[in-house]
Design a protein around this motif. Sequence first.
Motif, mmCIF file in Angstrom:
data_model
loop_
_atom_site.group_PDB
_atom_site.id
_atom_site.type_symbol
_atom_site.label_atom_id
_atom_site.label_comp_id
_atom_site.label_asym_id
_atom_site.label_seq_id
_atom_site.Cartn_x
_atom_site.Cartn_y
_atom_site.Cartn_z
ATOM 1 N N ARG A 32 33.414 31.287 42.734
ATOM 2 C CA ARG A 32 33.068 31.297 44.160
ATOM 3 C C ARG A 32 34.275 30.834 44.977
ATOM 4 N NH1 ARG A 32 27.730 31.987 45.216
ATOM 5 N NH2 ARG A 32 26.311 31.872 43.440
ATOM 6 N N ASP A 33 34.369 31.318 46.179
ATOM 7 C CA ASP A 33 35.484 30.934 47.033
ATOM 8 C C ASP A 33 35.117 29.703 47.846
ATOM 9 O OD1 ASP A 33 33.692 31.848 48.842
ATOM 10 O OD2 ASP A 33 34.818 33.635 49.443
ATOM 11 N N ALA A 34 35.998 29.297 48.757
ATOM 12 C CA ALA A 34 35.783 28.065 49.516
ATOM 13 C C ALA A 34 34.606 28.180 50.465
ATOM 14 C CB ALA A 34 37.056 27.708 50.300
ATOM 15 N N ARG A 35 34.252 29.369 50.897
ATOM 16 C CA ARG A 35 33.146 29.553 51.840
ATOM 17 C C ARG A 35 31.788 29.599 51.142
ATOM 18 N NH1 ARG A 35 35.565 34.321 55.758
ATOM 19 N NH2 ARG A 35 37.482 33.197 56.405
ATOM 20 N N GLY A 36 31.777 29.521 49.844
ATOM 21 C CA GLY A 36 30.503 29.562 49.117
ATOM 22 C C GLY A 36 30.083 30.946 48.710
ATOM 23 N N GLY A 37 30.850 31.982 49.098
ATOM 24 C CA GLY A 37 30.516 33.343 48.703
ATOM 25 C C GLY A 37 31.157 33.700 47.380
ATOM 26 N N ARG A 38 30.803 34.883 46.868
ATOM 27 C CA ARG A 38 31.370 35.319 45.600
ATOM 28 C C ARG A 38 32.797 35.789 45.812
ATOM 29 N NH1 ARG A 38 29.079 36.315 40.865
ATOM 30 N NH2 ARG A 38 26.980 36.106 41.731
ATOM 31 N N ASP A 39 33.741 35.271 45.009
ATOM 32 C CA ASP A 39 35.158 35.581 45.144
ATOM 33 C C ASP A 39 35.417 37.007 44.669
ATOM 34 O OD1 ASP A 39 37.814 35.587 45.405
ATOM 35 O OD2 ASP A 39 38.224 33.880 44.100
ATOM 36 N N ALA A 40 36.163 37.796 45.470
ATOM 37 C CA ALA A 40 36.450 39.190 45.104
ATOM 38 C C ALA A 40 37.336 39.279 43.883
ATOM 39 C CB ALA A 40 37.106 39.912 46.275
ATOM 40 N N VAL A 41 38.153 38.245 43.603
ATOM 41 C CA VAL A 41 39.031 38.269 42.437
ATOM 42 C C VAL A 41 38.225 38.246 41.156
ATOM 43 C CG1 VAL A 41 40.878 37.042 41.260
ATOM 44 C CG2 VAL A 41 40.867 37.186 43.762
ATOM 45 N N THR A 42 37.088 37.550 41.184
ATOM 46 C CA THR A 42 36.253 37.452 39.988
ATOM 47 C C THR A 42 35.280 38.611 39.862
ATOM 48 O OG1 THR A 42 34.615 36.131 41.177
ATOM 49 C CG2 THR A 42 36.403 34.955 40.085
ATOM 50 N N ALA A 43 35.252 39.516 40.847
ATOM 51 C CA ALA A 43 34.331 40.651 40.773
ATOM 52 C C ALA A 43 34.759 41.605 39.670
ATOM 53 C CB ALA A 43 34.308 41.385 42.119
ATOM 54 N N ARG A 44 33.774 42.166 39.004
ATOM 55 C CA ARG A 44 34.064 43.117 37.926
ATOM 56 C C ARG A 44 34.541 44.449 38.501
ATOM 57 N NH1 ARG A 44 28.682 43.533 34.705
ATOM 58 N NH2 ARG A 44 27.867 43.514 36.850
ATOM 59 N N PRO A 45 35.412 45.151 37.786
ATOM 60 C CA PRO A 45 35.870 46.457 38.277
ATOM 61 C C PRO A 45 34.760 47.497 38.224
ATOM 62 C CG PRO A 45 36.722 46.041 36.091
ATOM 63 C CD PRO A 45 36.049 44.764 36.518
ATOM 64 N N ILE A 46 34.908 48.513 39.046
ATOM 65 C CA ILE A 46 33.965 49.625 39.062
ATOM 66 C C ILE A 46 34.616 50.802 38.346
ATOM 67 C CG2 ILE A 46 32.696 51.234 40.522
ATOM 68 C CD1 ILE A 46 32.643 49.118 42.695
ATOM 69 N N VAL A 47 33.921 51.338 37.363
ATOM 70 C CA VAL A 47 34.382 52.509 36.615
ATOM 71 C C VAL A 47 33.614 53.716 37.120
ATOM 72 C CG1 VAL A 47 34.532 53.595 34.363
ATOM 73 C CG2 VAL A 47 35.026 51.162 34.603
ATOM 74 N N VAL A 48 34.358 54.713 37.556
ATOM 75 C CA VAL A 48 33.746 55.918 38.133
ATOM 76 C C VAL A 48 34.184 57.122 37.312
ATOM 77 C CG1 VAL A 48 33.494 57.348 40.192
ATOM 78 C CG2 VAL A 48 33.810 54.873 40.423
ATOM 79 N N ARG A 49 33.213 57.928 36.905
ATOM 80 C CA ARG A 49 33.505 59.207 36.237
ATOM 81 C C ARG A 49 33.122 60.331 37.193
ATOM 82 N NH1 ARG A 49 32.401 60.356 30.039
ATOM 83 N NH2 ARG A 49 34.285 59.063 30.084
ATOM 84 N N LEU A 50 34.122 61.154 37.520
ATOM 85 C CA LEU A 50 33.929 62.256 38.467
ATOM 86 C C LEU A 50 33.594 63.547 37.738
ATOM 87 C CD1 LEU A 50 36.924 61.395 40.795
ATOM 88 C CD2 LEU A 50 34.511 60.890 41.208
ATOM 89 N N ALA A 51 32.969 64.442 38.462
ATOM 90 C CA ALA A 51 32.537 65.697 37.847
ATOM 91 C C ALA A 51 33.701 66.619 37.543
ATOM 92 C CB ALA A 51 31.526 66.400 38.759
ATOM 93 N N ARG A 52 34.782 66.523 38.333
ATOM 94 C CA ARG A 52 35.924 67.409 38.120
ATOM 95 C C ARG A 52 37.200 66.590 38.113
ATOM 96 N NH1 ARG A 52 33.268 69.643 42.283
ATOM 97 N NH2 ARG A 52 35.030 69.265 43.697
ATOM 98 N N ARG A 53 38.150 67.051 37.351
ATOM 99 C CA ARG A 53 39.424 66.344 37.278
ATOM 100 C C ARG A 53 40.196 66.468 38.595
ATOM 101 N NH1 ARG A 53 44.208 67.294 32.766
ATOM 102 N NH2 ARG A 53 45.644 65.721 33.597
ATOM 103 N N ALA A 54 39.997 67.571 39.322
ATOM 104 C CA ALA A 54 40.699 67.752 40.600
ATOM 105 C C ALA A 54 40.297 66.662 41.587
ATOM 106 C CB ALA A 54 40.395 69.135 41.162
ATOM 107 N N LEU A 55 39.023 66.290 41.586
ATOM 108 C CA LEU A 55 38.580 65.204 42.465
ATOM 109 C C LEU A 55 39.267 63.893 42.098
ATOM 110 C CD1 LEU A 55 34.735 65.892 42.753
ATOM 111 C CD2 LEU A 55 36.460 66.154 44.535
ATOM 112 N N ARG A 56 39.409 63.652 40.795
ATOM 113 C CA ARG A 56 40.097 62.429 40.372
ATOM 114 C C ARG A 56 41.544 62.431 40.852
ATOM 115 N NH1 ARG A 56 43.221 60.839 35.079
ATOM 116 N NH2 ARG A 56 44.477 62.366 36.207
ATOM 117 N N ASP A 57 42.230 63.576 40.692
ATOM 118 C CA ASP A 57 43.629 63.653 41.139
ATOM 119 C C ASP A 57 43.750 63.439 42.644
ATOM 120 O OD1 ASP A 57 44.301 64.112 38.535
ATOM 121 O OD2 ASP A 57 44.386 66.306 38.745
ATOM 122 N N ASP A 58 42.815 64.029 43.426
ATOM 123 C CA ASP A 58 42.840 63.829 44.882
ATOM 124 C C ASP A 58 42.613 62.361 45.242
ATOM 125 O OD1 ASP A 58 43.240 66.535 45.141
ATOM 126 O OD2 ASP A 58 41.121 66.992 45.550
#
Length: 372
Positions: free
Chosen positions: A253-279
């Motif tokens: 938690r950060d100094a304000r009592g909220g959840r610290d963004a540094v400790t947030a877990r990453p988001i894994v996204v799988r796209l339907a097309r590789r072209a969207l990923r490249d864009d």
Amino acid sequence: MVLKCAACGKFMPKDPAEGAACIGCQSSYHLACVGIQDKNKIVAGWACPECKAKVPRKNNDDTPIKICSERDLACAADQSPCMSPNDTAHDITADFSVAEELKLFREVLREELSSLRNEMQGIKRELSNVSSSLLQCNKRIDDLESSVTRVEKQFSKRIDDLESRIVSVESQSKERNGTDSTAVEAMIGQLKAELNDRDQELLLNDVDITGIPEEKGENVLHVTTLVAAKIGITLKESDIVRAERVGPVRAGRDARGGRDAVTARPIVVRLARRALRDDLLRAARVRREATTADLSLPGPVRRFYINERLTKNNRQLFNKARAAAKSCKWKFIWSRDGRIYARKNEGQSGVRIRSDQDILRIFGSENIGPNV
């Protein structure tokens, strides 16, 4: 059953008529021992002298007084026993009883000897059977000993052969280890690289989004579309195959009592097309300074990053290469389609990093810290 006379203790004849049985104590007596001359004079309910003596006498005043004869008086005066014809008969009867008793004793002894002889013969037969059994056991033991000896010899020979073969194999393996170990290690490294490349190909449509604050019960799919719109890419929900947080939940938690963004877990996204990923990756490189402002996310405003997803081995290799480049003051470290590249300055060509050996070769072991 052989009986003995209760008076003299000698054996009784087998014929019951030769003796008298007391009705009171049930004891048997020789006729001569109780003074009976004729066996036909034994009355029913005959009692021995001891049982008669135990019967109390009645006071009968009518009993006549016995008159002693002169002979009785003379015998009493001389205090010497007087012989009578009855005494002579008693002696003859006693001799006859002794002969009968000896005869009975002889017969009893003969029966006992006969039974003892039969028992001895049975014991001899049993001993003979035991002896034959022991002989068979000894023969079997000898056979077992010979079999065990033969098996021991065979196993000893086999063990010697195995030991010689083991020594030969060890010597051959030692000779081969010097020449084959390098080739085997190279082959193992090559196989690991091929497996890693194949795993990386499966992630060509995936991206990692880091720096996004995490909130309980959030809609990860909606957050992904907001982040894509922030960098100028419009994503529909049908364009996203899967979007989720990965890794363990951290409670920093950060100094304000909220959840610290540094400790947030990453988001894994799988796209339907590789072209969207490249864009999406191209737009993220253009807008490197993008933040979470105006995304209606909890916590303070922070920068977020969008990168292509790497396998575990490539991610570890990328972190090592970035640490080595920082220590050696190389400016550029990046990845493209799962391949890791490094470049020291602008205008120079990039070099590809495939393994830890490439890091040592490119940056030099003397310029790399112990954690690389």
